[in-house]
Structures are given as structure tokens and as C-alpha cells.
Design a protein around this motif. Structure first.
Motif, PDB file in Angstrom:
ATOM      1  N   PHE A  54      -6.970 -28.610  45.372  1.00  0.00           N
ATOM      2  CA  PHE A  54      -5.934 -28.989  44.275  1.00  0.00           C
ATOM      3  C   PHE A  54      -4.907 -28.698  44.795  1.00  0.00           C
ATOM      4  CE2 PHE A  54      -9.193 -29.111  40.992  1.00  0.00           C
ATOM      5  CZ  PHE A  54      -9.088 -29.998  40.576  1.00  0.00           C
ATOM      6  N   THR A  55      -4.547 -27.548  45.831  1.00  0.00           N
ATOM      7  CA  THR A  55      -3.583 -26.815  45.977  1.00  0.00           C
ATOM      8  C   THR A  55      -2.603 -27.780  47.437  1.00  0.00           C
ATOM      9  OG1 THR A  55      -3.695 -24.881  45.169  1.00  0.00           O
ATOM     10  CG2 THR A  55      -1.316 -25.385  46.991  1.00  0.00           C
ATOM     11  N   ALA A  56      -4.525 -28.003  48.071  1.00  0.00           N
ATOM     12  CA  ALA A  56      -4.337 -28.893  49.637  1.00  0.00           C
ATOM     13  C   ALA A  56      -4.004 -30.513  49.026  1.00  0.00           C
ATOM     14  CB  ALA A  56      -4.931 -28.866  50.170  1.00  0.00           C
ATOM     15  N   THR A  57      -3.855 -30.620  48.982  1.00  0.00           N
ATOM     16  CA  THR A  57      -3.990 -32.067  48.383  1.00  0.00           C
ATOM     17  C   THR A  57      -2.958 -32.720  47.618  1.00  0.00           C
ATOM     18  OG1 THR A  57      -6.918 -32.661  48.076  1.00  0.00           O
ATOM     19  CG2 THR A  57      -5.055 -34.244  46.809  1.00  0.00           C
ATOM     20  N   GLU A  58      -2.087 -31.394  46.764  1.00  0.00           N
ATOM     21  CA  GLU A  58      -0.556 -31.584  46.199  1.00  0.00           C
ATOM     22  C   GLU A  58       0.767 -32.011  46.900  1.00  0.00           C
ATOM     23  OE1 GLU A  58       2.070 -29.244  43.476  1.00  0.00           O
ATOM     24  OE2 GLU A  58       0.286 -29.666  42.846  1.00  0.00           O
ATOM     25  N   ALA A  59       0.033 -30.579  48.110  1.00  0.00           N
ATOM     26  CA  ALA A  59       1.138 -31.096  49.526  1.00  0.00           C
ATOM     27  C   ALA A  59       1.062 -31.587  50.040  1.00  0.00           C
ATOM     28  CB  ALA A  59       0.640 -29.408  50.191  1.00  0.00           C
ATOM     29  N   GLU A  60       0.078 -32.246  50.199  1.00  0.00           N
ATOM     30  CA  GLU A  60      -0.225 -33.546  51.178  1.00  0.00           C
ATOM     31  C   GLU A  60       0.723 -34.389  51.133  1.00  0.00           C
ATOM     32  OE1 GLU A  60      -3.859 -36.088  53.297  1.00  0.00           O
ATOM     33  OE2 GLU A  60      -4.032 -34.076  52.885  1.00  0.00           O
ATOM     34  N   VAL A  61      -0.011 -34.554  49.669  1.00  0.00           N
ATOM     35  CA  VAL A  61       0.876 -36.439  48.639  1.00  0.00           C
ATOM     36  C   VAL A  61       2.127 -35.853  48.767  1.00  0.00           C
ATOM     37  CG1 VAL A  61       1.076 -37.697  46.857  1.00  0.00           C
ATOM     38  CG2 VAL A  61      -0.989 -36.687  47.289  1.00  0.00           C
ATOM     39  N   ARG A  62       2.874 -34.558  48.509  1.00  0.00           N
ATOM     40  CA  ARG A  62       4.544 -34.444  48.479  1.00  0.00           C
ATOM     41  C   ARG A  62       4.546 -34.833  49.710  1.00  0.00           C
ATOM     42  NH1 ARG A  62       6.868 -31.871  44.323  1.00  0.00           N
ATOM     43  NH2 ARG A  62       5.077 -31.036  42.370  1.00  0.00           N
ATOM     44  N   ALA A  63       4.479 -34.313  50.419  1.00  0.00           N
ATOM     45  CA  ALA A  63       4.757 -34.714  52.189  1.00  0.00           C
ATOM     46  C   ALA A  63       4.858 -36.266  52.145  1.00  0.00           C
ATOM     47  CB  ALA A  63       3.700 -33.790  53.325  1.00  0.00           C
ATOM     48  N   MET A  64       3.706 -37.348  52.355  1.00  0.00           N
ATOM     49  CA  MET A  64       3.609 -38.631  52.208  1.00  0.00           C
ATOM     50  C   MET A  64       5.136 -39.252  51.463  1.00  0.00           C
ATOM     51  SD  MET A  64       0.045 -39.729  51.756  1.00  0.00           S
ATOM     52  CE  MET A  64      -0.085 -39.295  50.684  1.00  0.00           C
ATOM     53  N   VAL A  65       5.200 -38.894  50.375  1.00  0.00           N
ATOM     54  CA  VAL A  65       5.256 -38.898  49.196  1.00  0.00           C
ATOM     55  C   VAL A  65       7.373 -38.930  49.956  1.00  0.00           C
ATOM     56  CG1 VAL A  65       6.891 -39.560  47.159  1.00  0.00           C
ATOM     57  CG2 VAL A  65       4.689 -39.065  47.203  1.00  0.00           C
ATOM     58  N   ALA A  69      -8.662 -50.270  41.297  1.00  0.00           N
ATOM     59  CA  ALA A  69      -8.082 -49.085  39.901  1.00  0.00           C
ATOM     60  C   ALA A  69      -7.934 -48.450  39.205  1.00  0.00           C
ATOM     61  CB  ALA A  69     -10.198 -48.007  39.959  1.00  0.00           C
ATOM     62  N   LEU A  70      -6.727 -48.162  40.753  1.00  0.00           N
ATOM     63  CA  LEU A  70      -5.250 -46.863  40.527  1.00  0.00           C
ATOM     64  C   LEU A  70      -4.212 -47.722  39.467  1.00  0.00           C
ATOM     65  CD1 LEU A  70      -5.262 -44.743  43.409  1.00  0.00           C
ATOM     66  CD2 LEU A  70      -5.938 -44.398  40.730  1.00  0.00           C
ATOM     67  N   THR A  71      -3.642 -48.329  38.457  1.00  0.00           N
ATOM     68  CA  THR A  71      -2.595 -49.257  38.074  1.00  0.00           C
ATOM     69  C   THR A  71      -1.370 -48.724  38.527  1.00  0.00           C
ATOM     70  OG1 THR A  71      -2.185 -47.294  36.109  1.00  0.00           O
ATOM     71  CG2 THR A  71      -3.621 -48.969  36.004  1.00  0.00           C
ATOM     72  N   ASP A  72      -0.348 -49.286  38.789  1.00  0.00           N
ATOM     73  CA  ASP A  72       0.555 -49.235  38.924  1.00  0.00           C
ATOM     74  C   ASP A  72       1.505 -47.608  38.430  1.00  0.00           C
ATOM     75  OD1 ASP A  72       0.846 -51.600  41.102  1.00  0.00           O
ATOM     76  OD2 ASP A  72       2.631 -52.856  39.036  1.00  0.00           O
ATOM     77  N   ALA A  73       1.345 -47.548  37.219  1.00  0.00           N
ATOM     78  CA  ALA A  73       1.767 -46.521  36.460  1.00  0.00           C
ATOM     79  C   ALA A  73       1.872 -45.103  37.136  1.00  0.00           C
ATOM     80  CB  ALA A  73       1.705 -46.183  35.006  1.00  0.00           C
ATOM     81  N   VAL A  74       0.429 -45.065  38.016  1.00  0.00           N
ATOM     82  CA  VAL A  74       0.385 -43.781  38.662  1.00  0.00           C
ATOM     83  C   VAL A  74       0.637 -44.068  40.017  1.00  0.00           C
ATOM     84  CG1 VAL A  74      -1.779 -43.439  36.726  1.00  0.00           C
ATOM     85  CG2 VAL A  74      -2.672 -44.325  39.475  1.00  0.00           C
ATOM     86  N   VAL A  75       1.206 -44.651  40.399  1.00  0.00           N
ATOM     87  CA  VAL A  75       1.625 -44.539  41.811  1.00  0.00           C
ATOM     88  C   VAL A  75       2.800 -44.087  42.199  1.00  0.00           C
ATOM     89  CG1 VAL A  75       1.856 -45.915  43.715  1.00  0.00           C
ATOM     90  CG2 VAL A  75      -0.603 -46.571  42.357  1.00  0.00           C
ATOM     91  N   PRO A  76       3.312 -43.017  42.830  1.00  0.00           N
ATOM     92  CA  PRO A  76       4.361 -42.785  42.711  1.00  0.00           C
ATOM     93  C   PRO A  76       5.394 -44.210  44.168  1.00  0.00           C
ATOM     94  CG  PRO A  76       3.797 -41.366  44.048  1.00  0.00           C
ATOM     95  CD  PRO A  76       2.347 -42.069  43.265  1.00  0.00           C
ATOM     96  N   ASP A  77       6.757 -43.904  42.874  1.00  0.00           N
ATOM     97  CA  ASP A  77       7.381 -45.069  44.132  1.00  0.00           C
ATOM     98  C   ASP A  77       8.053 -44.111  45.378  1.00  0.00           C
ATOM     99  OD1 ASP A  77       9.749 -43.737  42.426  1.00  0.00           O
ATOM    100  OD2 ASP A  77       9.646 -45.457  41.062  1.00  0.00           O
ATOM    101  N   GLY A  78       8.243 -42.415  44.615  1.00  0.00           N
ATOM    102  CA  GLY A  78       9.302 -41.957  45.056  1.00  0.00           C
ATOM    103  C   GLY A  78       9.941 -41.493  44.693  1.00  0.00           C
ATOM    104  N   TYR A  79      10.723 -41.641  44.450  1.00  0.00           N
ATOM    105  CA  TYR A  79      12.387 -41.454  43.289  1.00  0.00           C
ATOM    106  C   TYR A  79      11.277 -40.204  42.404  1.00  0.00           C
ATOM    107  CZ  TYR A  79      14.527 -45.304  45.407  1.00  0.00           C
ATOM    108  OH  TYR A  79      15.622 -46.543  46.133  1.00  0.00           O
ATOM    109  N   ASP A  80      10.851 -41.287  41.404  1.00  0.00           N
ATOM    110  CA  ASP A  80       9.668 -40.213  40.431  1.00  0.00           C
ATOM    111  C   ASP A  80       9.840 -37.675  41.025  1.00  0.00           C
ATOM    112  OD1 ASP A  80       8.140 -40.944  41.873  1.00  0.00           O
ATOM    113  OD2 ASP A  80       6.685 -41.028  40.499  1.00  0.00           O
ATOM    114  N   PHE A  81       9.459 -38.408  42.051  1.00  0.00           N
ATOM    115  CA  PHE A  81       9.064 -37.030  43.220  1.00  0.00           C
ATOM    116  C   PHE A  81      10.892 -35.722  43.324  1.00  0.00           C
ATOM    117  CE2 PHE A  81       5.145 -37.867  43.190  1.00  0.00           C
ATOM    118  CZ  PHE A  81       3.763 -37.815  44.653  1.00  0.00           C
TER     119      PHE A  81
END
Length: 436
Positions: free
Chosen positions: A10-21, A89-101
């Protein structure tokens, strides 16, 4: 040799997604491409639950019953592995646009326990005294009439309204000076008791009304003074993380009015509120969920509540005991919870321990109880004052969000489980006078 902590998916994936966004290229990607790289980082736990780190930099749990992704805190100390998931299967509501981070989460603490800094309180006291010297004829009270006497100028209400709107959870120690300085202006005693004041969270419309009424009356100078008073209040509140996210939003909404050489804002209540909200950039979106999306606001406060209870062996069961206080005559609450939390809540429902705050009784020593016995929140034992304030804040914010969403009233003396927790902490108050 220093021990290496075990790898946490969980920690590793969160860090990876944060870096991408955070990568500037993220916002330029089409939504399907963003969904694809996000779906590839879905985690699955041994019980088969699927987790996704998505919008608002928060975890979402897939509901196996209907395929919805619901905001949910990940389990602690649970192994997980990465699996693929269909991007479609992912709705737009769960895909970050970047600003929300970019949103600052602030603090979920109530004002029970850690005090408001003395310097901040003193600056607000000075601002309030200046407002209190204004004439109620120039500044009639057009909102907050249930709080203040009719002879109180709206400049006082502007300070109060800004404080309460900016607060994540406006529950205060009964002796908190930030509240007692308003004493001479109050119409009646505030909700709560000598221990805690459980105060309502006003809608932005109440603040807008103070300004727009003066504009319609042709008193634009007074309208600007009221707006400036709110902005000054928000500027002071920025120093406390319990106020900061919404204080920043309020400043962003009001400052263009103050900078304009000629006032061009509309004098219609609804139009002015809409304009203020439109002025906030996407990075402040979470601070405005309380106004724009009551459903999402409730989901986030539930997330905060489970997170605040992380010190408990089973945070979800503990969170369910607080949710059990909410009045749910329509039976709509369970469907708004992730399936893990839903199971914990349903166990309490089957035991007859849900929706009971409206019928709560009180022992002579002041401990709230339910028909089925002492509140289960008495089992919640925060390790320190800060943790207790976070639990109380998140629980009260959840109650206010539920009220905003469904119309269910929050009792003036607080929800039963919160009051029970306060009774365990009262010995930590700064002022014990009159308690025994």
C-alpha cells in the motif's frame, strides 16, 4: 545492524501513484491512458478485496456487489499483491486529474483538547471588538439571527460565520477563549454544555447573505467592509491547520471583490454564492465539497473517521460505533459505506444499537447510554490528547456531513458516542472550575 521494515504494498503503490500524478505530463494524458496506468497498480488482499489509490490522493475499495469504487482506508499490516484490473471498468470519478492531489488535507481535530493558539485568538478578539463598535443600523443582522441578538451588528456575525465555516469540525471546549469572546453578543447559550459546545457548521449562503443584502440596499461600502472582515478573519485562521483549507478557499473567493476598483459582483444571493465558488481553483476542490457535493463530503468524513481510529485494533468496528449514532430512518446509510465497514455497521444494527442518539438517556453522572447498554465508544481509548481530538473532530464532522446530506439533526448536546468519549477526557481540560 538496523532492521529493515517489511515492504508494504500500500505504501509503495501510493508513493508510485503520487509520483506519476505529480509529473507535469500527467494532466496532458487522455483520461483512458491515465486510467490504464492506474488500473495496472490495483492491489488485492488475501481476502480478495481490490484496492485502488485514486482521486483526492485516497484509497478506494471495489464493492464486489455492484462494482462501485468507494472511498475506504486500507487495512493496516495486511499483505497485498499487485494485480491487473480492466481500465475500462474505472469511472472518471476515481481517476485523478492531478489538481486534486495538490489539496492540503488540513487537520481533522476538533477544538476539544489542543487549544487554539493564544496569539491567533487575541488577533480575532481585536477584530471582533472593532466590529462590535459598528452600528446595527448600518450593519443589520441578516443571518445568524439564531446566534446573536437583534442589536448586534453584522460585522460580529461576519467574524463568527467565517470561523465556523472554516472550521473542519466546530466542536469547542466549553472554556475555549475563541468562543467565550463572543459571549456579550450571544442571544442565548450555545448548543452543548459546560464541557463541549457542539456548534453548527453554517452554509456559505449565510456569509453571502450578509454581503449581498448590503449591496441590494445600495450600501456597497458596508458590503465591502463585511467582505473584508471575513477575509481578515480567514487570514488569521490560516495559522491553524484545523481551519486552513477552508480559510484559504474563503480568501480566494472574497479577495477579487476587495481588489476591484469598482464592485462588479452580483447582489443576488444565489448568483453571488455561485460566483464565489467558481473563483476557487481545482486544487481547493476538497475544501468546497461541503458546498458542492454533500455525498462526497460525507464519504470523505467517514474516511477521516476510520483514519483517526487507526490506533484501535479494528478501526472499522470502532468507526461503526460512531456511525451508529446517526439517525437513518430511510435506511440509506449502509449503501454509502464500503462493504467492510457496512458489515461492522450491520452487526450493530442487528443488535439494536443504531440510530439511537435521538432517544439517548443519561446516567446521573453524565455518561450517555443507549437502550442496549453503555455506548460502545466507551471502549475507544485514544492514546493521547491529539488522537482524541482527531477522533472527536472526525466523528462530529461526519455528523454534520450527514445532516447536510439527509437533513437528520445533530443533537444539541452532541451524538452519544462523542459525548461518552468527552466524558473520558474531561480531566484533561485546561479549566476544571465548576466541573466537580
Amino acid at each position: 545492524m538496523t532492521a529493515v521494515p517489511p515492504w508494504d504494498a500500500f505504501t509503495a503503490t501510493e508513493a508510485e501513484v503520487r509520483a506519476m500524478v505529480a509529473d507535469p505530463r500527467w494532466q496532458g494524458l487522455p483520461t483512458p491512458d491515465r486510467a490504464y496506468v492506474l488500473a495496472a497498480r490495483t492491489l488485492v488482499t488475501p481476502d480478495g478485496d481490490r484496492w485502488l489509490f485514486g482521486t483526492h490522493a485516497r484509497w478506494h475499495l471495489l464493492d464486489p456487489a455492484d462494482g462501485r469504487w468507494i472511498l475506504a482506508c486500507p487495512p493496516q499490516g495486511t499483505r497485498a499483491r499487485r494485480v491487473g484490473h480492466p481500465a475500462a471498468a474505472l469511472t472518471d470519478a476515481v481517476v485523478p486529474d492531478g489538481y486534486d492531489f495538490h489539496a492540503e488535507p488540513g487537520s481533522t481535530q476538533a477544538f476539544i483538547g489542543p487549544d487554539v493558539p493564544e496569539s491567533l485568538t487575541e488577533e480575532l478578539r481585536v477584530l471582533l471588538r472593532a466590529g462590535g463598535r459598528k452600528s446595527e443600523l448600518d450593519y443589520p443582522l441578516t443571518a445568524f439571527g439564531e446566534i446573536f441578538g437583534s442589536d448586534v451588528p453584522s460585522t460580529v456575525a461576519a467574524v463568527w460565520g467565517a470561523i465556523m465555516w472554516c472550521a473542519y469540525a466546530p466542536a469547542f471546549d466549553g472554556n475555549e477563549r475563541l468562543i467565550t469572546v463572543f459571549g456579550e453578543y450571544l442571544r442565548r447559550s450555545l448548543p452543548g454544555d459546560d464541557w463541549v459546545r457542539w456548534l453548527p457548521g453554517p452554509p456559505l449562503a449565510d456569509l453571502v447573505t450578509l454581503v449581498s443584502e448590503r449591496m441590494r440596499a445600495g450600501r456597497r461600502r458596508e458590503a465591502l467592509r463585511l467582505a473584508a472582515t471575513m477575509a481578515d478573519t480567514a487570514q488569521i485562521l490560516l495559522r491553524d491547520s484545523r481551519f486552513r483549507p477552508r480559510a484559504l478557499a474563503l480568501l480566494t473567493m472574497i479577495e477579487p471583490m476587495l481588489r476591484a476598483s469598482h464592485m462588479t459582483d452580483p447582489d443576488d444571493d444565489a448568483a453571488l454564492r455561485r460566483l464565489w465558488l467558481e473563483r476557487c481553483p481545482p486544487r481547493l476542490c476538497r475544501a468546497l465539497l461541503v458546498e458542492n457535493d454533500p455525498e462526497a463530503q460525507f464519504a470523505h468524513t467517514v474516511y477521516d473517521l476510520v483514519e483517526a481510529l487507526a490506533f484501535m485494533p479494528d478501526p472499522r468496528a470502532a468507526a461503526a460505533s460512531f456511525l451508529a449514532d446517526l439517525s437513518d430512518s430511510g435506511g440509506t446509510l449502509p449503501a454509502r459505506l464500503d462493504h467492510r465497514l457496512r458489515r461492522a455497521y450491520e452487526e450493530l444494527r442487528r443488535a439494536g444499537l443504531t440510530g439511537t442518539s435521538a432517544a439517548e438517556r443519561t446516567h446521573p453522572d453524565g455518561f450517555p447510554v443507549r437502550a442496549g447498554g453503555v455506548s460502545t465508544a466507551l471502549k475507544v481509548a485514544p492514546p493521547d490528547r491529539t488522537s482524541a481530538a482527531a477522533v472527536l473532530g472526525a466523528a462530529y464532522a461526519t455528523g454534520l456531513a450527514w445532516q447536510r446530506l439527509t437533513g437528520a439533526k445533530v443533537p444539541e448536546r452532541g451524538l452519544a458516542s462523542q459525548s461518552a468519549l468527552v466524558a473520558r477526557l474531561v480531566h484533561e481540560r485546561d479549566d476544571h472550575t465548576g466541573l466537580y
